[in-house]
Design a protein around this motif. Structure first.
Motif, mmCIF file in Angstrom:
data_model
loop_
_atom_site.group_PDB
_atom_site.id
_atom_site.type_symbol
_atom_site.label_atom_id
_atom_site.label_comp_id
_atom_site.label_asym_id
_atom_site.label_seq_id
_atom_site.Cartn_x
_atom_site.Cartn_y
_atom_site.Cartn_z
ATOM 1 N N GLN A 4 54.863 62.869 75.270
ATOM 2 C CA GLN A 4 54.225 62.204 76.458
ATOM 3 C C GLN A 4 52.680 62.159 76.507
ATOM 4 O O GLN A 4 52.142 62.528 77.669
ATOM 5 N N SER A 44 55.857 49.282 75.588
ATOM 6 C CA SER A 44 56.190 50.282 76.436
ATOM 7 C C SER A 44 55.086 50.675 77.525
ATOM 8 O O SER A 44 55.305 51.430 78.206
ATOM 9 N N CYS A 59 52.327 52.235 76.755
ATOM 10 C CA CYS A 59 51.952 53.796 76.594
ATOM 11 C C CYS A 59 50.568 53.700 76.213
ATOM 12 O O CYS A 59 50.111 55.030 75.895
ATOM 13 N N ALA A 96 53.357 59.084 80.985
ATOM 14 C CA ALA A 96 54.593 58.862 81.729
ATOM 15 C C ALA A 96 55.320 58.038 80.838
ATOM 16 O O ALA A 96 56.499 57.838 80.550
ATOM 17 N N ALA A 97 54.503 56.881 80.746
ATOM 18 C CA ALA A 97 55.299 55.640 80.093
ATOM 19 C C ALA A 97 55.545 56.015 78.619
ATOM 20 O O ALA A 97 56.657 55.426 78.253
ATOM 21 N N GLY A 118 56.646 58.860 77.766
ATOM 22 C CA GLY A 118 57.979 59.652 77.712
ATOM 23 C C GLY A 118 59.245 58.881 78.201
ATOM 24 O O GLY A 118 60.322 59.037 77.528
ATOM 25 N N ARG A 119 58.973 57.641 79.023
ATOM 26 C CA ARG A 119 60.156 56.973 79.242
ATOM 27 C C ARG A 119 60.531 55.975 78.057
ATOM 28 O O ARG A 119 61.737 55.892 77.676
ATOM 29 N N ALA A 120 59.477 55.554 77.045
ATOM 30 C CA ALA A 120 59.886 54.948 75.904
ATOM 31 C C ALA A 120 60.713 55.918 74.978
ATOM 32 O O ALA A 120 61.632 55.471 74.448
ATOM 33 N N HIS A 121 60.330 57.128 74.926
ATOM 34 C CA HIS A 121 61.356 57.986 73.995
ATOM 35 C C HIS A 121 62.537 58.201 74.517
ATOM 36 O O HIS A 121 63.212 58.126 73.872
ATOM 37 N N GLU A 122 62.382 58.358 75.875
ATOM 38 C CA GLU A 122 63.676 58.792 76.468
ATOM 39 C C GLU A 122 64.823 57.727 76.319
ATOM 40 O O GLU A 122 65.980 57.689 76.204
ATOM 41 N N MET A 123 64.379 56.282 76.552
ATOM 42 C CA MET A 123 65.350 55.215 76.663
ATOM 43 C C MET A 123 65.322 54.542 75.215
ATOM 44 O O MET A 123 66.486 53.793 75.246
#
Length: 294
Positions: free
Chosen positions: A211, A231, A233, A266-267, A269-274
């Motif tokens: 993140q 993303s 990020c 935060a972006a 982290g979202r890219a990793h999760e999604m």
């Protein structure tokens, strides 16, 4: 499933399928012999290049599926005549779930870190220029952790220019990677233009898991640049002195805007999760091996 390390091990995989049945899947970590040409260790269109190129085309033609790491590599494989329905894009992933941790930046306003190998496939021109531009800004620090030929060049460059805001650390054990990545505010990633489509630096995916924002120094068409753009990020910079100046300016702006740093993290982290979690990647592999989809 045959990787490309060592080069052309796919010949053994093809022979095995001939003798014992099964399907050959070629998983391209890099593209030989083109990486040897890009690295300056093989002459383009020389006898060795033509021979090894023919071997590579032989392996690809006899592979049931060819797995590439990015869209830039996908384009290269299409150009070699591999049918579209044989190509599967499954990107790299972090070696482990890299849990984010609290920042510990040793008093700097902002710490920019490069973690891992810094070798022939990476460009350091922009890094050098950014380091010079920020020579008198003691609040922004550069940390290079790892090794590689280009890393040694950077050490010599920093010493020759008296850059006291740059430090160098050795490789760390894998179990300490998450903690190390979390110590940076921004992570530096690079790819030489000559290696576009030949390799995809995997360190970006550990940065997403941690993140943290990414500063990518690479051509816009590389997979790492595309992921960062999509993303949101981080930022992408040209691998030249102008890109280094832009990188320096961006780091200064981030140092003065902690909220923006958090938004970029935060972006990531979202890219990793999604899109880039190991579970998702492995699910793609299971589907491919079991013959479900691409």
């Amino acid at each position: 499933i045959c990787l490309t390390t060592p080069p052309f091990i796919g010949l053994a995989g093809w022979l095995t399928t001939r003798l014992r049945g099964g399907r050959l899947v070629s998983w391209l970590m890099d593209l030989y012999p083109e990486v040897a040409v890009a690295g300056g260790v093989m002459k383009a269109n020389g006898p060795a290049h033509r021979l090894f190129g023919a071997i590579n085309r032989f392996i690809l033609a006899r592979s049931a599926r060819v797995v590439v790491l990015g869209r830039c590599m996908q384009g290269r494989i299409r150009a070699l005549g591999v049918a579209e329905d044989k190509i599967a894009l499954i990107g790299p992933w972090a070696a482990e779930e890299t849990a984010p941790a609290g920042r510990a930046a040793a008093g700097a306003r902002l710490t920019a870190m490069y973690s891992g190998n810094l070798g022939l496939a990476h460009d350091t021109t922009a890094f050098k220029q950014a380091m010079l531009r920020l020579k008198d800004d003691a609040g922004i620090r550069f940390v290079f952790s790892g090794g590689g030929k280009k890393r040694r060049e950077l050490e010599a460059f920093a010493q020759a220019h008296g850059l006291t805001h740059v430090s160098f650390l050795p490789y760390l054990p894998r179990q300490q990677l998450a903690e190390q990545l979390a110590k940076a505010d921004v992570h530096l990633i690079s790819q030489s233009p000559a290696f576009t489509g030949l390799v995809v630096p995997s360190k970006l995916y550990g940065v997403l898991a941690a993140q943290r924002p990414a500063a990518v120094v690479a051509p816009e068409e590389t997979e790492i640049a595309l992921v960062v753009r999509e993303s949101g990020c981080g930022e992408v910079f040209a691998p030249d002195e102008a890109g280094g100046n832009a990188l320096a300016d961006w780091l200064v702006r981030l140092a003065e805007n902690p909220d923006r740093l958090r938004e970029l993290g935060a972006a990531a982290g979202r890219a990793h999760e999604m899109a880039h979690r190991p579970k998702l990647r492995l699910g793609q592999w299971v589907g491919l091996v079991e013959g479900r989809g691409k």
